[in-house]
Design an enzyme around this catalytic site. Structure first.
Site, PDB file in Angstrom:
ATOM      1  N   ALA A  67       0.866  -1.171   0.000  1.00  0.00           N
ATOM      2  CA  ALA A  67       0.000   0.000   0.000  1.00  0.00           C
ATOM      3  C   ALA A  67       0.905   1.224   0.000  1.00  0.00           C
ATOM      4  O   ALA A  67       2.047   1.157   0.451  1.00  0.00           O
ATOM      5  CB  ALA A  67      -0.871  -0.010   1.247  1.00  0.00           C
ATOM      6  N   GLU A 115      -0.680  -9.231  -0.147  1.00  0.00           N
ATOM      7  CA  GLU A 115      -2.104  -9.539   0.074  1.00  0.00           C
ATOM      8  C   GLU A 115      -2.870  -9.691  -1.244  1.00  0.00           C
ATOM      9  O   GLU A 115      -3.787 -10.503  -1.345  1.00  0.00           O
ATOM     10  CB  GLU A 115      -2.725  -8.452   0.963  1.00  0.00           C
ATOM     11  CG  GLU A 115      -2.162  -8.559   2.373  1.00  0.00           C
ATOM     12  CD  GLU A 115      -2.659  -7.482   3.315  1.00  0.00           C
ATOM     13  OE1 GLU A 115      -2.372  -6.301   3.061  1.00  0.00           O
ATOM     14  OE2 GLU A 115      -3.339  -7.823   4.296  1.00  0.00           O
ATOM     15  N   GLU A 135       4.172  -5.159   7.400  1.00  0.00           N
ATOM     16  CA  GLU A 135       3.471  -4.038   8.049  1.00  0.00           C
ATOM     17  C   GLU A 135       3.939  -3.766   9.469  1.00  0.00           C
ATOM     18  O   GLU A 135       3.907  -2.633   9.938  1.00  0.00           O
ATOM     19  CB  GLU A 135       1.959  -4.303   8.060  1.00  0.00           C
ATOM     20  CG  GLU A 135       1.279  -4.228   6.698  1.00  0.00           C
ATOM     21  CD  GLU A 135       1.280  -5.547   5.942  1.00  0.00           C
ATOM     22  OE1 GLU A 135       2.028  -6.476   6.331  1.00  0.00           O
ATOM     23  OE2 GLU A 135       0.530  -5.641   4.959  1.00  0.00           O
TER      24      GLU A 135
HETATM   25  N1  DAK Z   1       4.591   3.263  -0.654  1.00  0.00           N
HETATM   26  C1  DAK Z   1       4.977   4.424  -1.209  1.00  0.00           C
HETATM   27  N2  DAK Z   1       6.124   4.565  -1.888  1.00  0.00           N
HETATM   28  C2  DAK Z   1       6.926   3.506  -1.992  1.00  0.00           C
HETATM   29  C3  DAK Z   1       6.588   2.245  -1.431  1.00  0.00           C
HETATM   30  C4  DAK Z   1       5.338   2.144  -0.737  1.00  0.00           C
HETATM   31  N3  DAK Z   1       4.915   0.999  -0.206  1.00  0.00           N
HETATM   32  N4  DAK Z   1       7.596   1.382  -1.691  1.00  0.00           N
HETATM   33  C5  DAK Z   1       8.499   2.066  -2.403  1.00  0.00           C
HETATM   34  N5  DAK Z   1       8.108   3.338  -2.588  1.00  0.00           N
HETATM   35  C6  DAK Z   1       8.792   4.420  -3.294  1.00  0.00           C
HETATM   36  C7  DAK Z   1       9.979   4.909  -2.500  1.00  0.00           C
HETATM   37  O1  DAK Z   1       9.591   5.836  -1.495  1.00  0.00           O
HETATM   38  C8  DAK Z   1      10.802   5.573  -3.601  1.00  0.00           C
HETATM   39  O2  DAK Z   1      10.210   6.808  -3.934  1.00  0.00           O
HETATM   40  P1  DAK Z   1      11.140   8.134  -4.094  1.00  0.00           P
HETATM   41  O3  DAK Z   1      11.868   8.278  -2.821  1.00  0.00           O
HETATM   42  O4  DAK Z   1      12.038   7.794  -5.270  1.00  0.00           O
HETATM   43  O5  DAK Z   1      10.153   9.221  -4.399  1.00  0.00           O
HETATM   44  C9  DAK Z   1      10.563   4.641  -4.800  1.00  0.00           C
HETATM   45  O6  DAK Z   1       9.363   3.924  -4.513  1.00  0.00           O
HETATM   46  C10 DAK Z   1      11.677   3.613  -4.969  1.00  0.00           C
HETATM   47  O7  DAK Z   1      11.844   2.954  -3.722  1.00  0.00           O
HETATM   48  P2  DAK Z   1      13.279   2.820  -3.003  1.00  0.00           P
HETATM   49  O8  DAK Z   1      14.167   3.956  -3.364  1.00  0.00           O
HETATM   50  O9  DAK Z   1      13.016   2.554  -1.565  1.00  0.00           O
HETATM   51  O10 DAK Z   1      13.830   1.514  -3.735  1.00  0.00           O
HETATM   52  P3  DAK Z   1      14.795   0.415  -3.160  1.00  0.00           P
HETATM   53  O11 DAK Z   1      15.090  -0.470  -4.329  1.00  0.00           O
HETATM   54  O12 DAK Z   1      15.941   1.013  -2.410  1.00  0.00           O
HETATM   55  O13 DAK Z   1      13.927  -0.401  -2.076  1.00  0.00           O
HETATM   56  C11 DAK Z   1      11.948  -1.553  -1.273  1.00  0.00           C
HETATM   57  C12 DAK Z   1      12.788  -1.080  -2.505  1.00  0.00           C
HETATM   58  C13 DAK Z   1      10.667  -2.196  -1.817  1.00  0.00           C
HETATM   59  C14 DAK Z   1      12.774  -2.603  -0.502  1.00  0.00           C
HETATM   60  C15 DAK Z   1      11.660  -0.338  -0.356  1.00  0.00           C
HETATM   61  O14 DAK Z   1      11.131   0.710  -1.165  1.00  0.00           O
HETATM   62  C16 DAK Z   1      10.644  -0.659   0.691  1.00  0.00           C
HETATM   63  O15 DAK Z   1      10.986  -1.268   1.721  1.00  0.00           O
HETATM   64  N6  DAK Z   1       9.390  -0.226   0.480  1.00  0.00           N
HETATM   65  C17 DAK Z   1       8.331  -0.387   1.464  1.00  0.00           C
HETATM   66  C18 DAK Z   1       7.806  -1.772   1.374  1.00  0.00           C
HETATM   67  C19 DAK Z   1       6.721  -1.995   2.405  1.00  0.00           C
HETATM   68  O16 DAK Z   1       6.970  -1.888   3.621  1.00  0.00           O
HETATM   69  N7  DAK Z   1       5.531  -2.319   1.937  1.00  0.00           N
HETATM   70  C20 DAK Z   1       4.415  -2.538   2.815  1.00  0.00           C
HETATM   71  C21 DAK Z   1       3.644  -1.286   2.919  1.00  0.00           C
HETATM   72  S1  DAK Z   1       2.430  -1.400   4.205  1.00  0.00           S
HETATM   73  C22 DAK Z   1      -4.848  -1.496   5.637  1.00  0.00           C
HETATM   74  C23 DAK Z   1      -4.598  -1.110   4.399  1.00  0.00           C
HETATM   75  C24 DAK Z   1      -3.425  -1.454   3.819  1.00  0.00           C
HETATM   76  C25 DAK Z   1      -2.467  -2.152   4.483  1.00  0.00           C
HETATM   77  C26 DAK Z   1      -2.710  -2.517   5.759  1.00  0.00           C
HETATM   78  C27 DAK Z   1      -3.907  -2.207   6.342  1.00  0.00           C
HETATM   79  N8  DAK Z   1      -6.087  -1.136   6.216  1.00  0.00           N
HETATM   80  C28 DAK Z   1      -6.615   0.186   6.003  1.00  0.00           C
HETATM   81  C29 DAK Z   1      -6.930  -2.099   6.852  1.00  0.00           C
HETATM   82  C30 DAK Z   1      -1.239  -2.462   3.823  1.00  0.00           C
HETATM   83  C31 DAK Z   1      -0.097  -2.013   4.291  1.00  0.00           C
HETATM   84  C32 DAK Z   1       1.100  -2.072   3.471  1.00  0.00           C
HETATM   85  O17 DAK Z   1       1.136  -2.511   2.354  1.00  0.00           O
END
Ligand code: DAK
Length: 259
Positions: A67, A115, A135
């Protein structure tokens, strides 16, 4: 119908639809616009009588990196509830899609990306894919179905480890625990997923639909209650110190300091 961050393509026989999430600047992370587009694309594919559907991410780096944390970080409890409903709606639409769905997992599939993959019927992954429900490290819990769907796929012990520790599994490890059905060289993923979809599309459509509905039936009831619980639990975390800190730290590119 066209969308900026999602495309829907058909094979020549118009039996297999491929839904591609395309937000390269955010590694295909899901924002409101993209989730709404996915919902519309799924409805279009169902209306077009797709006999199989492939879900994938554009580019080589990500299936869906989760997300959109930048959007989520300042949500109130009420807004988080709406956000949860939107994502749940898309995951539910994948699960209830009238034909089998295949996630072709290329690159990162974290959080909401994992998911969406587990809401599909089958998963084929590229060797370089990495998947996880990460998360917890943002001070929240999975909110689009993983607390209910993940244990079904990988068993309770593995699901708890993944969700409690935010473990990121490489493709081989994910296949070992049953999260991926097949792992293939990166360059072969598109073809292998398309071939699997074509094989499914050649089977009798009415029986296929009945098979899917019957398989899904076993999840009805207790899962619906569990999904509702998850929605409420997720939304209640918004505004807590750890949610703010976890997401601020991501956006500011630093380690979070949790309470
Ligand atoms: N959201 C927003 N931007 C993201 C992103 C994300 N999830 N993942 C990556 N990006 C963006 C980065 O901020 C960066 O943007 P700029 O800084 O260039 O503007 C660009 O994509 C490239 O990312 P990185 O520079 O970080 O690239 P790397 O290759 O170094 O690293 C990575 C890639 C995937 C390992 C890293 O970006 C990362 O750890 N990203 C976060 C992954 C993550 O934690 N995903 C889970 C998100 S939480 C709910 C609704 C939804 C959810 C839960 C509950 N309810 C309302 C019930 C779901 C939650 C989630 O999905």
């Amino acid at each position: 119908m066209t969308w900026d961050t999602v495309s829907l393509d058909w094979n020549d026989a118009e039996t297999v639809a491929t839904l591609t999430v395309d937000r390269p600047e955010a590694l295909n992370a899901l924002n409101v616009e993209t989730l709404e587009a996915m919902g519309e694309a799924l409805a279009t594919a169902a209306d077009g009588d797709a006999r199989a559907l492939v879900l994938t991410g554009a580019g080589d780096d990500a299936f869906i990196a989760g997300a959109d944390i930048k959007y989520m970080k300042d949500l109130s409890v009420a807004e988080a509830q709406e956000w949860g409903e939107l994502g749940h709606g898309v995951a539910d639409a994948l699960e209830a899609f009238p034909a089998p769905t295949i996630a072709a997992v290329n690159g990162y599939a974290f959080g909401g990306g994992c998911e969406m993959a587990i809401a599909c019927d089958l998963r084929v992954a590229a060797e370089s894919a990495i998947i996880g429900n990460t998360e917890i490290d943002l001070g929240i819990i999975p909110g689009w179905g993983a607390t209910q769907r993940l244990p079904e796929l990988v068993g309770d012990e593995v699901a708890r480890r993944m969700i409690y520790l935010g473990e990121r599994l490489d493709a081989e490890s994910a296949a070992e625990v049953g999260l991926f059905g097949k792992v293939v060289p990166d360059d072969d993923l598109e073809v292998v997923a398309a071939e699997l979809a074509e094989r499914i599309a050649e089977k009798p459509a009415v029986a296929m639909r009945a098979a899917k509905q019957s398989l899904n039936q076993r999840l009805e009831g207790s899962q619906a209650a569990g999904l509702d619980y998850e929605k409420r639990a997720f939304a209640s975390l918004f505004g807590t110190h750890d949610q703010r800190e976890g997401m601020d730290a991501f956006v500011e590119d630093r380690e979070p300091e949790f309470e």
